[in-house]
Scaffold this motif. Structure first.
Motif, PDB file in Angstrom:
ATOM      1  N   GLU A 114     -18.770 -21.437  -6.287  1.00 31.38           N
ATOM      2  CA  GLU A 114     -19.747 -20.844  -7.199  1.00 31.38           C
ATOM      3  C   GLU A 114     -20.820 -21.867  -7.548  1.00 31.38           C
ATOM      4  OE1 GLU A 114     -18.032 -18.989 -10.597  1.00 31.38           O
ATOM      5  OE2 GLU A 114     -19.976 -18.791 -11.577  1.00 31.38           O
ATOM      6  N   ILE A 151     -24.839 -21.587  -6.880  1.00 30.48           N
ATOM      7  CA  ILE A 151     -25.863 -21.745  -7.918  1.00 30.48           C
ATOM      8  C   ILE A 151     -26.840 -22.841  -7.513  1.00 30.48           C
ATOM      9  CG2 ILE A 151     -26.220 -22.463 -10.288  1.00 30.48           C
ATOM     10  CD1 ILE A 151     -23.643 -21.021 -10.983  1.00 30.48           C
ATOM     11  N   ILE A 195     -29.266 -21.443  -5.145  1.00 32.54           N
ATOM     12  CA  ILE A 195     -30.317 -20.696  -5.848  1.00 32.54           C
ATOM     13  C   ILE A 195     -31.365 -21.656  -6.390  1.00 32.54           C
ATOM     14  CG2 ILE A 195     -30.825 -19.199  -7.795  1.00 32.54           C
ATOM     15  CD1 ILE A 195     -28.117 -18.020  -7.617  1.00 32.54           C
ATOM     16  N   PHE A 228     -29.981  -9.267  -6.364  1.00 31.65           N
ATOM     17  CA  PHE A 228     -28.787  -8.842  -7.103  1.00 31.65           C
ATOM     18  C   PHE A 228     -28.693  -7.322  -7.116  1.00 31.65           C
ATOM     19  CE2 PHE A 228     -28.588 -13.083  -9.140  1.00 31.65           C
ATOM     20  CZ  PHE A 228     -27.258 -13.308  -8.922  1.00 31.65           C
ATOM     21  N   GLU A 273     -25.941  -4.848  -5.161  1.00 28.78           N
ATOM     22  CA  GLU A 273     -25.145  -3.874  -5.919  1.00 28.78           C
ATOM     23  C   GLU A 273     -25.370  -2.465  -5.379  1.00 28.78           C
ATOM     24  OE1 GLU A 273     -25.028  -2.296 -10.433  1.00 28.78           O
ATOM     25  OE2 GLU A 273     -25.472  -4.422 -10.151  1.00 28.78           O
ATOM     26  N   ARG A 289     -19.093 -11.831  -5.165  1.00 32.47           N
ATOM     27  CA  ARG A 289     -20.182 -11.045  -5.726  1.00 32.47           C
ATOM     28  C   ARG A 289     -21.475 -11.837  -5.740  1.00 32.47           C
ATOM     29  NH1 ARG A 289     -18.675  -6.890  -9.783  1.00 32.47           N
ATOM     30  NH2 ARG A 289     -20.655  -7.330 -10.746  1.00 32.47           N
ATOM     31  N   LEU A 290     -21.350 -13.131  -5.846  1.00 37.04           N
ATOM     32  CA  LEU A 290     -22.521 -13.989  -5.908  1.00 37.04           C
ATOM     33  C   LEU A 290     -23.064 -14.289  -4.518  1.00 37.04           C
ATOM     34  CD1 LEU A 290     -23.811 -15.092  -8.375  1.00 37.04           C
ATOM     35  CD2 LEU A 290     -22.561 -17.198  -8.094  1.00 37.04           C
TER      36      LEU A 290
END
Lengths: 214, 304, 650
Positions: free
Chosen positions: A6, A10, A13, A108, A112, A123-124
């Motif tokens: 995770e 990040i 990103i 995002f 979804e 999910r990320l």
């Protein structure tokens, strides 16, 4: 393991946002290198299965190419081309960051909407993959210099890589290798091309390359 | 609230009011160590304020009552904001849902009167400072409130005291990266709002490059003391918010004090190692901070 | 209800009498008495929640003279009659210079009729009556806008206002005909029971039709033209109250249509964000004080729309606390804006009255000559920036609190909440920049032109209305918890259930606010006393402003309004597209240099002008029909009628 991946996502990103908002070409190359490094490490951490030799080899190759080889090549091209070290975007840097955040929100929403919802930190992964791809596209579209375009392709390739890790789980070795080699050749060719264009025309502004159509 | 709690919160306010000028002492000492100087005494800020309070005043013929009222209002806003601030494990004197909006409002009122008092002198330099302050604070405001929205989402609390205690005692599982992003965004706001490097340089002596300092050029005597003390209180207030966002504040007095000291040292390091940004680049910094807080918010949205 | 009829009667009769008898005092007295009676009519529904109604038959087809004052209508009557009365008092002093050149009885008629027609708009419960009142409001305000009809810009502003207003009305007529054909009646109470598709279309129609009056971006184009052209007391009434009629109409239709799907709320939030941010940005770029205030009205309408949008979202998604906070915050901001925007327009009028110009760049240092006006304007500026402890903060606080409730919710609502938070914060920061600029450049520093030195304070009749408005801003700011005693009654018609307001916990927050502001005042007084004590007996010197050692700073060297706004203007240049005309000094002995910046409206330049030009080009093809021969006109009429008859029979 999950917390680490995770964190890496990040950081990816953040490198994307830096790429979008950055002003200096050297900085941009460095951010792309860091991103390649992070993306290359991800398969090692992403899957809970044992570390196979193949996985390690693939990760090492990805890191070596994306994190070391490409940036070095690009850095050399930058030095030899002896151009101004600023990015010269079509749109302002402030607006670019804004676009970046909008792209992130869109990714995002997209992942979804596609309904490939996955559990936990995966999910990320999907949105970050989309976001990285779109960042690459945005760099290609919105910047003047040929070098930023090469960077854009690189970033897009990172995005595809991340998507591959997210969707397929274990990366199909051959496919990934092919993509990597494609990118390698692309960078190589572009590097040489930039070098020659620059020698020929004394600049490397895409804007002016449009004249070549005649 | 019980009398004991009220007394304890009031004690916290008094402690903050006393300790606030010390922060700039620690910052300056850190910078001195980096530069290999001995530096000014730790308590220099106190001496300055006491000296200024003992002086008379000179007013420009251009100024009106706005110029004279400005420092008093700025001081009152900063002092009142202390009442909304949870410090250590003490809750704030006044805590209610949305109290951070009041905090932002008080700081904005403080800024409003700083800018109008500057414009009252008719000096082009002060006008320039006010203009820059207006522009940068307008960009900092959304970052501040968005960061607090992230904290509110993470803790489910809508008051500063509730957020601080939950962040310290029951942090949401796996919220580390989100908190780090938020704290970073708040730290940028903290630097910008308190006129620190890389937005403004408190040590500059060239009027053209100043932002905060230039707006106080014409103030002297007790007025300047009020302004300086209000600025130090503001530094303290925003600092507490950063420390609380990291979950340090609510753990007790010593953790909070230690966090503040570390923050002051960090500012000193930032100011020793970084140059200030070109003014044109400051909006990019603020928008970048906004991007960080938005990213944090998005991450809290996808968190299952 | 008797009070309202009395008020309407007095307003119209006194206006007519003032026109016919050419006595201004009759108009003023009528306006005051009429507004007082009107306020009395609003008191009962607000205090008790009981609405009163009156229905008389009317000979107009489908029409009936159906009036009703419920708590929502009464809430809108409150600022109307308050600002109406105060602006009338102000007008008496403001119009004095015009008294010699033209008879003023007529303007009093239009003024009083405007107030009366707005009262009818908020109480009418029949579509024909409503549209009649709406049209009367548009026409009377048009005549007030072109008060100085000898000026070309006033005439042009009036025309653009008239055209925009009627475009909006066209949408309203479609809206009401549609509603009426579904319900079989044009009475408001019969409207409703629509399928979701039709309701959505009707909501869009209402949003465009009423949004034109309210000034939603990009339908706001008439606002920055009409407000500066009108006399200041009229601008105050128009900006403070009349544009709120658009919000009222939208809410009334919303009540008829029912809660609706979530996208209505989303749309309102989006409209609010766009209007708010762009409104304040354009305000920041203006150099005409009243034009600046007009754009700031667009901004505040945006904030109101944000609040209402959050309320609608809360209602659609079934979150009563959000609905209560959003609607309450939006409506309170509406009331607040009526107060401080009229205050600021009256202040701007006082400046124009006294200095003879509204151009910020030419003004400066007025605080010395006009201390009262400066104080009131400063108070209004603090209030409109949403700063504590005044009323502007309370409204924005409630909206923000609602937005935080939304941001903490699950799903897409969180995105709406976050957008609202970011937008209100940005708007607040930009508004602070805009109004420190407006107040600081106009009232502080030194006069920027020599001829502004003969400036004097305005008379009592102009100062008292400003004082009352300023006092109400303070009162709402400090007394918010008690103001909301009737919150349930006002929010009731909007579908916010009884108890939602109490359940939102906002009352406790408002008490906290009041406590805090009391503390602020106490600390400020103590600090001021301390400063006085310190300085007592010490030498207080006077000198020139420090200018980097330069000894003779002149008023020409002060920072100008355009330079103050420049950092933000250049940051937002892609939206604002400010034009700069720069003449740099050249040569060894440079002549004068010149810099001029103008920021034309992006909506009128990019959207409406091209549309009008296209339409003009299209219609120009039919110019051959307009040949000037009367006989041929009659022939055309006859042929048309004949064709229609054949078509109908055949």
């Amino acid at each position: 393991m999950n917390a680490w991946s995770e964190l890496i996502l990040i950081l990816v990103i953040l490198t994307n946002l830096l790429l979008v908002g950055g002003n200096r070409l050297t900085g941009l190359i460095r951010f792309a290198a860091v991103q390649g490094l992070l993306a290359g490490l991800l398969p090692l951490l992403a899957h809970s299965q044992a570390l196979t030799a193949r996985l390690v080899f693939l990760a090492a190759l990805a890191v070596a190419l994306k994190g070391v080889a490409f940036p070095l090549l690009l850095g050399r091209a930058l030095r030899e081309a002896d151009i101004r070290r600023e990015v010269e975007p079509f749109v302002g840097s402030e607006f670019s960051i804004f676009v970046g955040i909008s792209l992130l929100a869109f990714s995002f929403w997209l992942s979804e909407w596609l309904g490939i919802a996955q559990a936990g930190w995966l999910r990320l992964m999907l949105p970050v993959g989309f976001f990285t791809m779109m960042t690459g596209l945005f760099l290609i579209i919105s910047r003047h210099k040929a070098l930023t375009q090469v960077l854009g392709y690189l970033v897009m390739e990172n995005g595809i890589f991340l998507l591959g890790v997210a969707l397929v789980g274990e990366v199909p070795f051959i496919v990934e290798l092919g993509v990597l080699l494609d990118a390698f050749v692309a960078v190589f060719v572009m590097g040489i091309a930039i070098h020659h264009i620059n020698r020929e025309f004394n600049h490397m502004d895409v804007h002016l390359m449009a004249r070549l159509k005649e | 609230m019980e009398t004991g709690l009220i007394l304890s919160s009031a004690g916290g306010i008094a402690g903050a009011a006393l300790a606030a000028p010390l922060l700039s002492g620690v910052i300056n000492r850190t910078k001195a160590v980096f530069a290999g100087r001995r530096g000014q005494p730790l308590l220099q800020a106190y001496h300055d304020i006491i000296k200024l309070l003992g002086k008379g005043a000179v007013y420009s013929r251009t100024t009106t009552w706005v110029f004279r009222a400005g420092p008093v209002i700025q001081f009152s806003c900063a002092a009142l904001a202390l009442a909304l601030l949870p410090m250590g494990s003490r809750p704030a004197l006044l805590a209610f849902p949305g109290d951070f909006i009041c905090l932002a409002g008080l700081l904005a009122l403080m800024r409003f009167f700083l800018m109008t008092a500057a414009l009252d002198t008719g000096s082009s330099f002060e006008g320039m400072g006010a203009s820059r302050e207006a522009a940068f604070s307008a960009l900092a405001e959304p970052v501040f409130l968005l960061s607090l929205a992230v904290l509110a989402r993470l803790t489910g609390a809508l008051s500063l005291s509730g957020m601080a205690s939950r962040l310290a005692l029951h942090p949401a599982e796996g919220s580390g990266p989100v908190l780090a992003l938020t704290a970073l965004a708040l730290f940028v706001v903290f630097l910008a709002e308190n006129a620190r490097v890389p937005v403004d340089d408190p040590n500059t002596h060239l009027e053209l490059t100043m932002i905060h300092e230039v707006m106080a050029l014409d103030h002297g005597g007790p007025d300047l003391a009020f302004i300086q003390y209000a600025a130090q209180l503001k530094l303290w207030i925003m600092g507490i918010l950063v420390v609380n966002a990291l979950g340090l504040g609510g753990r007790g007095g010593w953790a909070c004090a230690g966090g503040m000291a570390a923050l002051a040292v960090l500012i000193g390091i930032v100011e020793s190692t970084m140059a200030r940004l070109r003014l044109l680049r400051v909006p990019q910094l603020m928008i970048g901070a906004g991007a960080l807080s938005l990213l944090a918010l998005l991450l809290t949205l996808v968190r299952p | 209800m008797a009070w309202l009829l009395l008020s309407l009667g007095i307003l119209l009769a006194s206006g007519l009498a003032a026109w016919v008898l050419r006595r201004e005092s009759i108009g003023l007295a009528g306006a005051l008495v009429g507004c007082a009676a009107g306020l009395a009519s609003a008191a009962a529904p607000l205090m008790t929640g009981r609405s009163c109604a009156l229905s008389l038959p009317w000979s107009v087809p489908y029409g009936s003279f159906h009036l009703e004052i419920d708590a929502l209508s009464a809430f809108f009557l409150l600022p109307l009659f308050l600002v109406g009365a105060l602006s009338a008092v102000y007008a008496y002093g403001y119009l004095a210079p015009y008294r010699k050149s033209q008879p003023l009885g007529r303007t009093w008629f239009f003024y009083n009729a405007l107030v009366a027609s707005m009262a009818l708009v908020v109480t009418a419960r029949n579509a024909v009556l409503f549209l009649t009142a709406w049209e009367a409001m548009a026409l009377t305000s048009f005549f007030l806008v072109v008060f100085e009809s000898e000026r070309k810009d006033a005439r042009e502003a009036g025309w653009s206002y008239l055209v925009a207003g009627h475009l909006g009305t066209a949408f309203l007529i479609i809206l009401f005909v549609w509603l009426g054909s579904r319900a079989g009646s044009l009475e408001f109470e019969r409207f409703g029971n629509l399928d979701s598709r039709a309701a959505g279309m009707l909501f869009l129609l209402a949003l465009i039709g009423f949004g034109t009056k309210a000034g939603f971006f990009p339908l706001h184009v008439w606002l920055p033209e009409a407000h500066p052209a009108a006399p200041s007391h009229v601008s105050a009434l128009m900006s403070g109250v009349m544009i709120k009629m658009g919000i009222y109409g939208l809410l009334r239709i919303y009540i008829c249509l029912g809660p609706g799907p979530a996208w209505w709320g989303w749309l309102m939030v989006a409209v609010g964000v766009v209007s708010g941010v762009l409104g304040v940005l354009f305000a920041l770029a203006q150099s005409d004080l009243k034009r600046l205030l007009a754009y700031s009205s667009v901004e505040n309408i945006g904030i109101i729309a944000l609040g209402l949008g959050l309320g609608m979202l809360g209602r659609s998604l079934g979150i009563p606390a959000l609905a209560a906070l959003g609607f309450a915050g939006g409506l309170l901001h509406l009331l607040n804006h009526a107060l401080f925007k009229s205050l600021l327009f009256l202040g701007a009028g006082a400046v124009a009255h006294s200095a003879g110009t509204r151009d910020i760049e030419h003004l400066g240092g007025l605080a010395k000559a006009m201390p009262w006006t400066a104080g009131f304007f400063l108070l209004g500026a603090v209030a409109i920036c949403g700063l504590p402890p005044l009323n502007g903060f309370v409204g924005e606080f409630l909206i923000l609190l609602g937005a935080y409730h939304g941001a903490c919710a699950v799903g897409h609502l969180a995105a709406a909440g976050a957008a609202a938070i970011a937008a209100i914060a940005l708007i607040g920061g930009l508004a602070a920049a805009c109004f420190t600029r407006a107040f600081g450049i106009v009232f502080l520093g030194q006069p920027r032109r020599r001829h502004t030195e003969s400036i004097h304070e305005v008379g009592w009749s102009m100062r008292i209305p400003m004082a009352v408005l300023a006092a109400s801003c303070v009162a709402i700011g400090l007394g918010a918890p008690w103001l909301f005693a009737s919150a349930d009654r006002v929010l009731g018609p909007l579908g916010v259930g009884a108890g939602s307001w109490a359940g939102s916990g906002a009352r406790g927050c408002l008490l906290g606010l009041t406590l805090l502001w009391a503390g602020l005042l106490a600390v400020a007084l103590a600090a001021a006393g301390f400063r006085r004590w310190l300085l007592g007996g010490r030498p207080i010197g006077e000198g020139g402003t420090w200018d980097c050692g330069y000894d003779r700073p002149s008023e020409r060297m002060q920072y100008t309004a355009s330079s103050f706004a420049q950092p933000l203007i250049s940051l937002f240049a892609p939206v604002l597209r400010t034009r700069r005309e720069l003449a740099t000094p050249t040569g060894y002995y440079p002549g004068p240099a010149d810099l001029a910046t103008t920021t034309p409206d992006i909506a009128s330049r990019r959207l409406f002008s091209p549309a009008y030009e296209a339409m003009q080009a299209l219609l120009a093809r039919f110019r051959w029909l307009q040949h000037g021969y009367l006989q041929l006109y009659v022939l055309q009429l006859a042929v048309t009628l004949l064709v229609l008859l054949i078509w109908k029979l055949g």
